[in-house]
Design a protein around this motif. Sequence first.
Motif, PDB file in Angstrom:
ATOM      1  N   SER A   1      11.645  13.851  39.708  1.00  8.08           N
ATOM      2  CA  SER A   1      10.564  13.933  40.584  1.00  8.08           C
ATOM      3  C   SER A   1       9.277  14.759  40.167  1.00  8.08           C
ATOM      4  O   SER A   1      10.163  15.239  39.361  1.00  8.08           O
ATOM      5  CB  SER A   1      11.989  14.490  41.600  1.00  8.08           C
ATOM      6  OG  SER A   1      12.092  15.445  41.640  1.00  8.08           O
ATOM      7  N   ASP A   2       8.589  14.819  40.647  1.00  3.38           N
ATOM      8  CA  ASP A   2       7.252  15.951  40.835  1.00  3.38           C
ATOM      9  C   ASP A   2       7.921  16.979  40.876  1.00  3.38           C
ATOM     10  O   ASP A   2       7.521  17.974  40.106  1.00  3.38           O
ATOM     11  CB  ASP A   2       6.807  15.632  40.823  1.00  3.38           C
ATOM     12  CG  ASP A   2       6.260  15.319  42.272  1.00  3.38           C
ATOM     13  OD1 ASP A   2       7.799  15.463  43.177  1.00  3.38           O
ATOM     14  OD2 ASP A   2       5.407  15.035  43.165  1.00  3.38           O
ATOM     15  N   ARG A   3       9.517  17.293  41.356  1.00  2.00           N
ATOM     16  CA  ARG A   3       9.286  19.387  41.684  1.00  2.00           C
ATOM     17  C   ARG A   3       9.874  19.441  40.808  1.00  2.00           C
ATOM     18  O   ARG A   3       9.623  20.820  40.174  1.00  2.00           O
ATOM     19  CB  ARG A   3      10.402  19.099  43.017  1.00  2.00           C
ATOM     20  CG  ARG A   3      10.479  20.314  43.584  1.00  2.00           C
ATOM     21  CD  ARG A   3      11.441  20.475  44.816  1.00  2.00           C
ATOM     22  NE  ARG A   3      11.904  21.649  45.263  1.00  2.00           N
ATOM     23  CZ  ARG A   3      12.539  22.054  46.118  1.00  2.00           C
ATOM     24  NH1 ARG A   3      13.007  20.445  47.382  1.00  2.00           N
ATOM     25  NH2 ARG A   3      13.076  23.553  46.448  1.00  2.00           N
ATOM     26  N   LEU A   4      11.284  18.966  40.305  1.00  2.00           N
ATOM     27  CA  LEU A   4      11.585  19.318  38.993  1.00  2.00           C
ATOM     28  C   LEU A   4      10.619  19.025  37.951  1.00  2.00           C
ATOM     29  O   LEU A   4      10.998  20.362  37.026  1.00  2.00           O
ATOM     30  CB  LEU A   4      12.635  18.363  38.723  1.00  2.00           C
ATOM     31  CG  LEU A   4      13.491  18.856  37.337  1.00  2.00           C
ATOM     32  CD1 LEU A   4      14.290  20.157  37.519  1.00  2.00           C
ATOM     33  CD2 LEU A   4      15.042  17.464  36.401  1.00  2.00           C
ATOM     34  N   ALA A   5      10.053  18.482  37.345  1.00  2.35           N
ATOM     35  CA  ALA A   5       8.847  18.640  36.590  1.00  2.35           C
ATOM     36  C   ALA A   5       7.584  20.059  36.619  1.00  2.35           C
ATOM     37  O   ALA A   5       7.491  20.780  35.788  1.00  2.35           O
ATOM     38  CB  ALA A   5       7.933  17.531  36.629  1.00  2.35           C
ATOM     39  N   GLN A   6       7.281  20.077  38.481  1.00  2.00           N
ATOM     40  CA  GLN A   6       6.732  21.230  38.265  1.00  2.00           C
ATOM     41  C   GLN A   6       7.467  22.512  38.404  1.00  2.00           C
ATOM     42  O   GLN A   6       6.826  23.348  37.884  1.00  2.00           O
ATOM     43  CB  GLN A   6       6.141  20.994  39.899  1.00  2.00           C
ATOM     44  CG  GLN A   6       5.266  20.047  39.994  1.00  2.00           C
ATOM     45  CD  GLN A   6       5.051  20.293  41.869  1.00  2.00           C
ATOM     46  OE1 GLN A   6       5.312  20.279  42.228  1.00  2.00           O
ATOM     47  NE2 GLN A   6       4.002  19.098  41.747  1.00  2.00           N
TER      48      GLN A   6
END
Length: 510
Positions: free
Chosen positions: A77-82
């Motif tokens: 997910s993009d949340r983990l990447a952010q």
Amino acid sequence: MDLRTHLAVVRQRWWLVLATVMVGLGAAGLVTVRTEPLYTSSVTFFVTTQSQGVTDAYQGGLFLQQRVKSYADLLTSDRLAQSIVADGPVGLTADEVQARITARVEANTVLLRATVTDSDQARSLRLTESVASHFVSLVQRLETPPGAQEPPVKIETVSGPRVSADPVSPRPARNLAVGGVLGLLLGIALCVLRGLIDNTVRDGATLQQLTGSPLLGQIPWDVEALTAPLIVGTASHSSRAEAMRKLRTNLRFVDVHESARVIAVTSSVQGEGKTTLSCNLAISLAEAGWQVLLVDADLRRPKIAQYLGLEAGIGLTDVLIGEVEVADVVQPWGDKSLLVLPGGSMPPNPSELLGSKGMADLLRALRDSADIVIVDTAPLLAVTDAAVVAVQTDGVLLATRHGKTTRAQVATATEALEAVSARVLGCVLNMAKVARSDNYQYEMYRTLVADPPPAEPIPAAPAAEQVDWPVATGAGTAPAGGHEDELGPLREDPRTVGATPTQELSRIPR
């Protein structure tokens, strides 16, 4: 085409398969060299929950197997990447980090594996370590209910993070194997496709079917014929020369009831080797003891004098227009009983000259002055010269080049001869592809004949037992160098017994 035919086509065009395999290997090598190496690092998580008793453990296991699938999506997910990018500079954006992470759930387990792929080995390991720490923290925040201190799900790292020592991409061995296999398949497909669309004559059976006449010979391809087209010298011991002798023998059995003494040699189109065939056939007949006269009736492109190294300025054209006598322009060749009438000067009206009464009278006169008259003519499909000459001869030999002359051209040439009621003695497949085993057997046989084992000495008979055998003379005696078993008793003319080629010129009519 059946499977055997397809295999034969592939075997004939093996060079095409080899070329495509080399291209496939080259393309695979180029892709391998130009591809940036990639490294992977991975970490494995174990997902568990607190349970009370066996029933709770079973229900908790089912719950976690369903839950772990959501965690796989959470890893990408993009949340983990952010959160990874916000924790510290990694030299990548959140989207680039997200694109480098993949997740996989081990089947029927609660094990979750995260993999990071990057061109930088050290950065791949750093990203994996960040994924391990931030993922555990993110799950704990999401799974902890309001007012509780601990989440019902616990995630532990059981393997990794660790990075691969060697790049996972590109893989040279795999790429070369795939490129070679694809090139092989492509080559086979191209060979089969070319075989399906190829309409050239490639075997004697097809040539016989198209012409409706017997196949009298197959002259094999010989690279030395490009520089030495005549079967003389060392070339007289080649497989090409032996094929010409077979053609010479087959001519005798074409029609035992109606012999052919004036034979026209033609082809469908240019470049099929008809002139070389005419010269070599005449040489082969002369070697067997026949009195042969070779006439160059291809007045548009006369080549016989050039091939045989004779004077080409005056010849058939000058005879037909009445400027010279035929006996004055016929030239002997070599030490054999071979006479040559060159084409001479190039006329403006070859077809009219060849179809004139003078040409018919000349051929009748030449028939009486030689055992065999070979007439080299123009291609049938280019001009009408060959058809005009064919009707004035005893028969026609149709030369066809292997792999070049199309079936339509052979059929059209045959129709042109049938239209003038010319007698087709047979066909010859020129420059044919001969199996290596056939050439090997011929070379072995020739070597054994050239170098026979030493014979044991035979004791001489006593003087009283010696008998003087009479020397056979007369019409049934074959001249020196002749092959009576092959050509039969040669006709003996009292005017030519013991005559040299120069003395035999006196037989040519004036």
